[in-house]
Design a protein around this motif. Sequence first.
Motif, PDB file in Angstrom:
ATOM      1  N   GLU A  83      -2.719 -14.480   1.952  1.00  0.00           N
ATOM      2  CA  GLU A  83      -1.934 -14.752   0.752  1.00  0.00           C
ATOM      3  C   GLU A  83      -2.584 -14.114  -0.471  1.00  0.00           C
ATOM      4  O   GLU A  83      -3.784 -14.236  -0.705  1.00  0.00           O
ATOM      5  CB  GLU A  83      -1.813 -16.263   0.535  1.00  0.00           C
ATOM      6  CG  GLU A  83      -0.878 -16.610  -0.600  1.00  0.00           C
ATOM      7  CD  GLU A  83      -0.669 -18.121  -0.729  1.00  0.00           C
ATOM      8  OE1 GLU A  83      -0.263 -18.529  -1.821  1.00  0.00           O
ATOM      9  OE2 GLU A  83      -0.921 -18.853   0.238  1.00  0.00           O
ATOM     10  N   ASP A  84      -1.772 -13.423  -1.236  1.00  0.00           N
ATOM     11  CA  ASP A  84      -2.177 -12.764  -2.484  1.00  0.00           C
ATOM     12  C   ASP A  84      -3.126 -11.584  -2.297  1.00  0.00           C
ATOM     13  O   ASP A  84      -3.610 -11.036  -3.288  1.00  0.00           O
ATOM     14  CB  ASP A  84      -2.805 -13.761  -3.466  1.00  0.00           C
ATOM     15  CG  ASP A  84      -1.845 -14.853  -3.877  1.00  0.00           C
ATOM     16  OD1 ASP A  84      -0.644 -14.555  -4.020  1.00  0.00           O
ATOM     17  OD2 ASP A  84      -2.285 -16.008  -4.045  1.00  0.00           O
ATOM     18  N   LEU A  85      -3.404 -11.177  -1.054  1.00  0.00           N
ATOM     19  CA  LEU A  85      -4.234  -9.986  -0.858  1.00  0.00           C
ATOM     20  C   LEU A  85      -3.376  -8.747  -1.043  1.00  0.00           C
ATOM     21  O   LEU A  85      -2.218  -8.709  -0.627  1.00  0.00           O
ATOM     22  CB  LEU A  85      -4.859  -9.971   0.536  1.00  0.00           C
ATOM     23  CG  LEU A  85      -5.944 -11.002   0.804  1.00  0.00           C
ATOM     24  CD1 LEU A  85      -6.470 -10.862   2.229  1.00  0.00           C
ATOM     25  CD2 LEU A  85      -7.089 -10.864  -0.185  1.00  0.00           C
ATOM     26  N   VAL A  86      -3.936  -7.742  -1.686  1.00  0.00           N
ATOM     27  CA  VAL A  86      -3.235  -6.481  -1.919  1.00  0.00           C
ATOM     28  C   VAL A  86      -4.047  -5.383  -1.248  1.00  0.00           C
ATOM     29  O   VAL A  86      -5.267  -5.297  -1.403  1.00  0.00           O
ATOM     30  CB  VAL A  86      -3.098  -6.188  -3.438  1.00  0.00           C
ATOM     31  CG1 VAL A  86      -2.484  -4.816  -3.669  1.00  0.00           C
ATOM     32  CG2 VAL A  86      -2.267  -7.275  -4.104  1.00  0.00           C
ATOM     33  N   GLY A  92      -3.100   5.133  -3.388  1.00  0.00           N
ATOM     34  CA  GLY A  92      -3.208   4.057  -4.367  1.00  0.00           C
ATOM     35  C   GLY A  92      -2.003   3.136  -4.426  1.00  0.00           C
ATOM     36  O   GLY A  92      -1.952   2.238  -5.254  1.00  0.00           O
ATOM     37  N   ASN A  93      -1.018   3.341  -3.549  1.00  0.00           N
ATOM     38  CA  ASN A  93       0.155   2.469  -3.512  1.00  0.00           C
ATOM     39  C   ASN A  93      -0.240   1.107  -2.951  1.00  0.00           C
ATOM     40  O   ASN A  93      -1.002   1.023  -1.993  1.00  0.00           O
ATOM     41  CB  ASN A  93       1.261   3.088  -2.651  1.00  0.00           C
ATOM     42  CG  ASN A  93       1.684   4.440  -3.176  1.00  0.00           C
ATOM     43  OD1 ASN A  93       1.971   4.583  -4.356  1.00  0.00           O
ATOM     44  ND2 ASN A  93       1.708   5.426  -2.316  1.00  0.00           N
ATOM     45  N   ARG A 100       4.621  -4.602   2.952  1.00  0.00           N
ATOM     46  CA  ARG A 100       5.721  -4.473   1.989  1.00  0.00           C
ATOM     47  C   ARG A 100       5.144  -3.987   0.664  1.00  0.00           C
ATOM     48  O   ARG A 100       4.112  -4.509   0.216  1.00  0.00           O
ATOM     49  CB  ARG A 100       6.415  -5.819   1.787  1.00  0.00           C
ATOM     50  CG  ARG A 100       7.137  -6.330   3.028  1.00  0.00           C
ATOM     51  CD  ARG A 100       7.809  -7.646   2.715  1.00  0.00           C
ATOM     52  NE  ARG A 100       6.804  -8.634   2.325  1.00  0.00           N
ATOM     53  CZ  ARG A 100       6.656  -9.826   2.897  1.00  0.00           C
ATOM     54  NH1 ARG A 100       7.448 -10.195   3.871  1.00  0.00           N
ATOM     55  NH2 ARG A 100       5.723 -10.659   2.483  1.00  0.00           N
ATOM     56  N   PRO A 101       5.781  -3.008   0.037  1.00  0.00           N
ATOM     57  CA  PRO A 101       5.295  -2.537  -1.269  1.00  0.00           C
ATOM     58  C   PRO A 101       5.281  -3.682  -2.283  1.00  0.00           C
ATOM     59  O   PRO A 101       6.171  -4.536  -2.284  1.00  0.00           O
ATOM     60  CB  PRO A 101       6.307  -1.475  -1.670  1.00  0.00           C
ATOM     61  CG  PRO A 101       6.961  -1.060  -0.394  1.00  0.00           C
ATOM     62  CD  PRO A 101       6.963  -2.280   0.487  1.00  0.00           C
ATOM     63  N   VAL A 102       4.254  -3.706  -3.104  1.00  0.00           N
ATOM     64  CA  VAL A 102       4.165  -4.700  -4.173  1.00  0.00           C
ATOM     65  C   VAL A 102       3.847  -3.985  -5.480  1.00  0.00           C
ATOM     66  O   VAL A 102       3.271  -2.916  -5.488  1.00  0.00           O
ATOM     67  CB  VAL A 102       3.101  -5.794  -3.894  1.00  0.00           C
ATOM     68  CG1 VAL A 102       3.462  -6.610  -2.681  1.00  0.00           C
ATOM     69  CG2 VAL A 102       1.715  -5.202  -3.729  1.00  0.00           C
TER      70      VAL A 102
END
Length: 108
Positions: A83-86, A92-93, A100-102
């Motif tokens: 959760e909340d990890l990017v 760099g996307n 899923r793109p964020v």
Amino acid sequence: MAHEVDPRSCERTPEAIRSALQRRPDWLQVFEQDWLSAAAEFDQAALIAVTDKWFPFACACATPGYLDEVEQTVKRMAEGDTEDLVFRDADGNAYDAENRPVDAGRSG
């Protein structure tokens, strides 16, 4: 990650690298093996290559809090908590754990 590795956190010398790698004995052991192997051959280019290879690892160890944060993230992921990890690709996307793109600005 909240911050990046500081490339100025460690000098680019075998002694400084060895000192910084004390934080990760497993890495230190491999660095020592690489260094001794190159030194045994009296190969200056190989010694420079070992220093270049291990310098980023030493900086990661020497940057305050960086490895703690990495280890915490790895532990979370191993426990299934994403959760909340990017995650970022080579361009760099930003993506979430389901790829899923964020919309996530760069931090740090």
